[in-house]
Design an enzyme around this catalytic site. Structure first.
Site, PDB file in Angstrom:
ATOM      1  N   GLU A  46      27.989  51.333  44.237  1.00  0.00           N
ATOM      2  CA  GLU A  46      28.309  52.113  43.033  1.00  0.00           C
ATOM      3  C   GLU A  46      29.552  51.519  41.950  1.00  0.00           C
ATOM      4  O   GLU A  46      29.458  51.223  40.838  1.00  0.00           O
ATOM      5  CB  GLU A  46      28.913  53.693  43.242  1.00  0.00           C
ATOM      6  CG  GLU A  46      27.962  54.617  43.806  1.00  0.00           C
ATOM      7  CD  GLU A  46      28.548  55.454  44.104  1.00  0.00           C
ATOM      8  OE1 GLU A  46      28.374  56.763  43.658  1.00  0.00           O
ATOM      9  OE2 GLU A  46      28.851  55.714  45.513  1.00  0.00           O
ATOM     10  N   LYS A 129      28.973  35.909  53.480  1.00  0.00           N
ATOM     11  CA  LYS A 129      29.990  36.356  52.586  1.00  0.00           C
ATOM     12  C   LYS A 129      30.740  37.418  53.576  1.00  0.00           C
ATOM     13  O   LYS A 129      29.746  38.584  53.792  1.00  0.00           O
ATOM     14  CB  LYS A 129      29.480  37.110  51.292  1.00  0.00           C
ATOM     15  CG  LYS A 129      30.614  37.458  50.461  1.00  0.00           C
ATOM     16  CD  LYS A 129      30.377  37.870  49.197  1.00  0.00           C
ATOM     17  CE  LYS A 129      31.441  38.049  48.157  1.00  0.00           C
ATOM     18  NZ  LYS A 129      32.109  39.275  48.507  1.00  0.00           N
TER      19      LYS A 129
HETATM   20  S1  IVH Z   1      34.778  31.840  48.565  1.00  0.00           S
HETATM   21  C1  IVH Z   1      37.359  30.722  44.593  1.00  0.00           C
HETATM   22  N1  IVH Z   1      33.536  32.214  50.820  1.00  0.00           N
HETATM   23  O1  IVH Z   1      34.637  37.534  48.806  1.00  0.00           O
HETATM   24  C2  IVH Z   1      36.460  31.789  45.479  1.00  0.00           C
HETATM   25  N2  IVH Z   1      34.607  34.038  49.825  1.00  0.00           N
HETATM   26  O2  IVH Z   1      33.959  38.105  45.969  1.00  0.00           O
HETATM   27  C3  IVH Z   1      36.828  31.732  46.823  1.00  0.00           C
HETATM   28  N3  IVH Z   1      34.420  36.043  50.694  1.00  0.00           N
HETATM   29  O3  IVH Z   1      37.731  36.937  47.444  1.00  0.00           O
HETATM   30  C4  IVH Z   1      35.924  32.757  47.789  1.00  0.00           C
HETATM   31  N4  IVH Z   1      33.421  35.565  52.468  1.00  0.00           N
HETATM   32  O4  IVH Z   1      37.584  37.494  49.962  1.00  0.00           O
HETATM   33  C5  IVH Z   1      34.135  32.749  49.914  1.00  0.00           C
HETATM   34  N5  IVH Z   1      32.509  32.638  52.894  1.00  0.00           N
HETATM   35  C6  IVH Z   1      33.204  33.385  51.751  1.00  0.00           C
HETATM   36  C7  IVH Z   1      33.418  34.627  51.776  1.00  0.00           C
HETATM   37  C8  IVH Z   1      34.351  34.925  50.615  1.00  0.00           C
HETATM   38  C9  IVH Z   1      33.865  36.634  51.925  1.00  0.00           C
HETATM   39  C10 IVH Z   1      35.322  37.208  49.838  1.00  0.00           C
HETATM   40  C11 IVH Z   1      36.692  36.514  49.543  1.00  0.00           C
HETATM   41  C12 IVH Z   1      36.751  36.632  48.011  1.00  0.00           C
HETATM   42  C13 IVH Z   1      35.372  37.768  47.866  1.00  0.00           C
HETATM   43  C14 IVH Z   1      34.833  37.240  46.345  1.00  0.00           C
END
Ligand code: IVH
Length: 692
Positions: A46, A129
Site C-alpha cells: 500500500e 533484499k
Molecule cells: S544496496 C545505494 N543491498 O533496501 C543503495 N540495500 O530500498 C544501497 N536493503 O536502504 C542499498 N537489502 O536498507 C542494498 N542487499 C541489499 C539490501 C538493501 C536490503 C535495503 C537498504 C536500503 C533499502 C533500499
C-alpha cells in the site's frame, strides 16, 4: 469519486496540486510511523502504491514537484531520542522494479548512459533484499567506533552501543584504516516468534513483523535490551573508505567477508537477463524456507568504475535496482469478525475467512488490528477482501472489493461490551485498544491469565501449556493458579482420574503432577511476573524482586502504597525501571480483596524464594558504571557480568549520576562527557583491580 480514486493521467493541474499535497502529507505520516515509531499501519505494498502514484503525478506535472516531495526524501529524520550522526557519504535508497520489462529497461538505461552497444554484457551482482533495518558501522584501524541508522539518508541516529551487540567489535586481517560498512540488521523468524510469545505473555504490545521487531530492538536507548534480542546482520556495501578494497562489487563483498563480517551466501553474479531471471525464480522459490524476510532482490553493476560513472539520481543509484517480489495476495470472503479477549482485557478483532491459499499456505484468519482499522477500510462481514502475507507472519486484510459487496451489508460496529462476560468495554483516550472492564469476573481474561501463569518465564510448568489449560478450564477443574497446586490432591473427587482421560496415561498424568510439584518453590521475580499484572513484564518483575528481596517485603510495600500517595508510593516510583503505569497497576492489583485472598492461598502452596541479594558487603553495590572504548582483557559481556555480580548497575550513557566510567582503548565521547561532568574515570586495569 474522490480525488484519490482518479487515475494520475486524468487529473487536471489543479487537482494534481491538491493530490500531491495530500500524498506528501500521507506518505510523511506513514514514514513517521514506520521509521520513528516502528509501527506501520499500512502494508509495504500500500505504501509503495502511494509513492508510485506520487511519482506518476510528478512525472506528468514536473512543475508541481513540491519542496517536501516524498520523492526527494529517503526515510525520515532521525528521532530526537538518539544522538545524531552525519553520514559522510549519504545512505541512499533504491529504485524499484516490479517486472521483467522494468529490469530490461534498467539494463538498457545503463548501456545508454555508459555509451555501450545495445547487446553489451553487463555483469551484475545479485543478492536478496533483506527486510530489516539498514545501518552504517564505522571501523577505524579495525575497531568499531561508530554505528548509525540511515535516518533521512543524510543524518542518522547514533546506535553505536547497540550495534556493538550485533557486529564484531574488532575486524580480522588488515582492513583499511577507515572502513564504513553498510548493511541490514534483521531478526530471524524463529527469534521473532519467540520474542512475540514472550511479549504476549507479559501483556506487552506485539511487533507486527520481524522488521519492526529488529528496528524496535536496535533503536533502544538501553543497549542491554538490544543485547537481549537476537539480532543478526548482513553487510552489503560500504560508505567512507580510506583505500579501495577491490575493483568490483563482488571483490569488495568477498573482502568484507574476509574481515570477519557476515555477507549473504546467496549472492550470485549474472551477466544476462536470462540468468538474472533464473536467479530471481530460484530465490523466489526459496523464499518460504529462508529464516529471514526478504522483499525482493537487489541487482548491482559489478564494475566499480562503471558504478562511479553511473552515479546517482535523486535518492537512488543508477547502478542498482531493487526487483521487488509481488506481495502474496488472494481474494476470499470475510465470513465473520471474532473478538478475542486478552489477559489484560484488550479486545482484538480477527477476520474469519473462507479458507484460501496464499503463497502456499492455507489462511483462514487474518488480523484486523483494531477498531479504527476496520472503520478506515470499511470492512464488513460478507465482504470479499484481498488478503496478503507480505513477509508478515500474520496475514492482513488489505482491501475490500466494493463491487462484490452484498446489497444488504451493514457497516461493522465494534462491540462496546466484552463478548465473554458482557462487561462494558472502554477505550481510553489516546489508546487504539478497547478493553473489557470485567477484570476478575471475565472468564476470557481468567483463562488467559492462567495461560500466562504457566508460560515460559513464569511458572513454566512442563505439560501444562495453553491447550491443557483450556481443557482443564472447560472441565471446570481449573479456575485460578491455586487450583493448579491442588489438582492432584483433589483428583479423587473427579469423575475420571486424569490417567483415564483420552490421550492421557499413567505416565503423562504422573509427569504433569511431578512438574507441578517441582514448581512449589519459585523465584521471587518469576512469581511476580506470573501474576500477569499489566505493564509488569519480566524486566520489571526482576527489578521489583531485586529491590524488595522477599515476597513479604514486596507485598507489604504494594499495600502500603495504596491510595497512590505518600512515601511508599514515592518509593515504588523511585525504583529504576518502574514507571507510573506499572506502579498504578501493581498497587491496584494488591488493593483488590480477591487478589489478596488468592495470594494468601497461593503463598501457602508455593514457597517464594528470596531474591539473591547483590553482594551487600561489596562497596560497589548499587553503584552505576558505564563501559566505553575497547577492553583488552575481557569482553564487554564479561565486564558487565562481573559488575552485576558485584551489585552494580551497568548503564549505557554517562550522566552526572554515573558513579564510574571504565574507559578502554580509544574511548570517545563518553569519556569526554565523564571528564566534563567530573565522573570518576577508571582505566581497564584500575577496573580489574577494583572489581577483583
Ligand atoms: S544496496 C545505494 N543491498 O533496501 C543503495 N540495500 O530500498 C544501497 N536493503 O536502504 C542499498 N537489502 O536498507 C542494498 N542487499 C541489499 C539490501 C538493501 C536490503 C535495503 C537498504 C536500503 C533499502 C533500499
Amino acid at each position: 469519486m474522490t480525488l484519490a480514486e482518479i487515475a494520475p493521467e486524468q487529473l487536471t493541474e489543479a487537482q494534481a496540486t491538491e493530490e500531491l499535497a495530500r500524498l506528501a502529507a500521507e506518505i510523511a505520516a506513514h514514514d513517521q510511523r514506520y521509521y520513528q515509531e516502528d509501527a506501520p499501519v499500512v502494508s509495504d505494498a500500500e505504501y509503495d502504491a502511494l509513492r508510485m502514484r506520487n511519482a506518476a503525478i510528478e512525472a506528468r506535472f514536473p512543475q508541481l514537484v513540491r519542496q517536501d516531495s516524498p520523492s526527494l526524501r529517503v526515510g525520515a529524520a532521525p528521532s530526537e531520542k538518539f544522538g545524531k550522526v552525519k553520514h559522510r557519504i549519504p545512505m541512499l535508497s533504491l529504485g524499484n522494479a516490479f517486472s521483467e520489462e522494468d529490469i530490461a529497461d534498467f539494463l538498457q538505461r545503463i548501456r545508454r548512459f555508459l555509451g555501450l552497444a545495445e547487446d553489451a554484457e553487463i555483469t551484475l551482482l545479485c543478492e536478496p533484499k533483506i527486510d530489516g533495518l539498514s545501518f552504517s558501522a564505522r571501523y577505524e584501524k579495525g575497531k568499531l567506533v561508530q554505528g548509525a541508522t540511515r535516518g533521512d539518508g543524510e543524518t542518522g541516529e547514533d546506535i553505536t552501543e547497540n550495534l556493538r551487540t550485533v557486529l564484531p567489535g574488532v575486524l580480522k586481517g588488515t582492513p583499511p584504516d577507515v572502513l564504513e560498512v553498510r548493511g541490514e540488521v534483521y531478526m530471524s523468524h524463529a527469534d521473532f516468534a519467540a520474542l512475540n510469545a514472550q511479549r504476549e505473555a507479559a501483556g506487552e504490545a506485539l511487533f507486527a513483523n520481524p522488521r519492526n521487531a529488529a528496528a524496535g530492538s536496535l533503536r533502544q536507548l538501553d543497549p542491554a535490551i538490544t543485547a537481549s534480542r537476537k539480532l543478526q546482520y548482513f553487510v552489503y556495501g560500504w560508505g567512507e573508505i580510506s583505500s579501495e578494497l577491490a575493483e568490483t562489487q563482488s571483490g569488495c563483498i568477498a573482502a568484507l567477508g574476509a574481515y570477519g563480517l557476515v555477507t549473504n551466501p546467496l549472492v550470485q553474479s549474472c551477466s544476462d537477463l536470462e540468468t538474472l531471471l533464473a536467479y530471481y525464480a530460484r530465490i523466489y522459490a526459496k523464499r518460504p524456507e529462508l529464516p529471514y524476510d526478504i522483499d525482493g532482490l537487489v541487482y548491482k553493476v559489478d564494475r566499480l568504475d562503471w558504478q562511479k560513472r553511473l552515479g546517482f539520481v535523486a535518492r537512488a543509484p543508477r547502478w542498482a535496482i531493487a526487483h521487488k517480489f509481488p506481495a502474496e495476495q488472494a481474494k476470499t470472503v470475510l465470513e465473520d469478525i471474532l473478538i478475542q479477549v486478552g489477559r489484560t482485557g484488550a479486545l482484538t478483532p480477527v477476520a474469519v475467512l473462507r479458507p484460501v491459499t496464499v503463497g502456499g499456505v492455507v489462511v483462514s484468519r487474518a488480523t484486523l488490528h483494531n477498531e479504527d482499522e476496520i472503520r478506515r477500510k470499511d470492512i464488513r462481514i460478507g465482504d470479499t477482501v484481498t488478503i496478503q502475507r507480505a513477509g508478515d507472519v500474520i496475514p492482513q486484510v488489505v482491501a475490500v472489493d466494493m463491487a462484490l459487496r452484498p446489497d444488504d451489508s451493514q457497516p461493522y460496529t465494534f462491540p462496546e461490551t466484552c463478548p465473554a462476560c458482557g462487561s462494558h468495554a472502554v477505550r481510553e483516550e489516546g489508546e487504539a485498544v478497547r478493553r473489557c472492564t470485567g477484570g476478575l469476573i471475565c472468564p476470557a481474561q481468567a483463562v488467559e491469565r492462567l495461560k500466562h501463569f504457566v508460560a515460559r518465564g513464569a511458572f513454566d510448568i512442563e505439560g501444562l501449556g495453553k491447550k491443557q489449560v483450556e481443557l482443564f478450564w472447560q472441565k471446570g477443574l481449573l479456575h485460578n493458579p491455586v487450583d493448579i497446586f491442588r489438582m492432584e490432591a483433589r483428583q479423587p473427587e473427579w469423575e475420571t482420574p486424569l490417567n483415564a482421560w483420552e490421550g492421557w496415561g499413567k505416565k503423562s498424568a504422573g509427569n504433569l503432577f511431578a512438574a507441578i510439584a517441582a514448581r512449589r518453590s519459585m523465584s521471587l521475580e518469576r512469581f511476580i511476573y506470573a501474576l500477569g499484572i499489566r505493564h509488569v513484564g519480566e524486566t520489571t518483575a526482576k527489578m521489583l524482586a531485586r529491590h524488595y528481596g522477599s515476597y513479604h517485603t514486596f507485598e507489604a510495600a504494594m499495600r502500603a502504597a495504596e491510595g497512590e500517595a505518600g512515601e511508599a508510593w514515592e518509593g515504588l516510583l523511585a525504583i529504576d525501571g518502574i514507571g507510573p503505569a506499572a506502579a498504578q497497576e501493581l498497587v491496584a492489583f494488591y488493593a483488590e480483596p480477591h487478589n489478596r485472598d488468592l495470594l494468601a492461598k497461593l503463598t501457602q502452596e508455593v514457597q517464594v524464594q528470596d531474591a539473591v541479594a547483590p553482594v551487600a558487603s561489596s562497596p560497589l553495590s548499587g553503584k552505576s558504571v558505564v563501559f566505553t572504548g575497547t577492553l583488552e582483557h575481557m569482553t564487554r559481556s564479561e565486564a558487565k557480568a562481573r559488575a552485576e555480580s558485584l551489585g552494580m548497575k551497568v548503564v549505557g550513557s554517562v550522566s552526572a549520576k554515573t558513579d564510574y566510567v571504565v574507559a578502554g582503548a580509544e574511548a570517545g565521547s563518553k569519556l569526554k562527557k565523564a571528564e566534563a561532568l567530573g565522573v570518576k574515570v577508571l582505566s581497564e586495569s584500575e577496573w580489574v583491580a577494583l572489581s577483583q
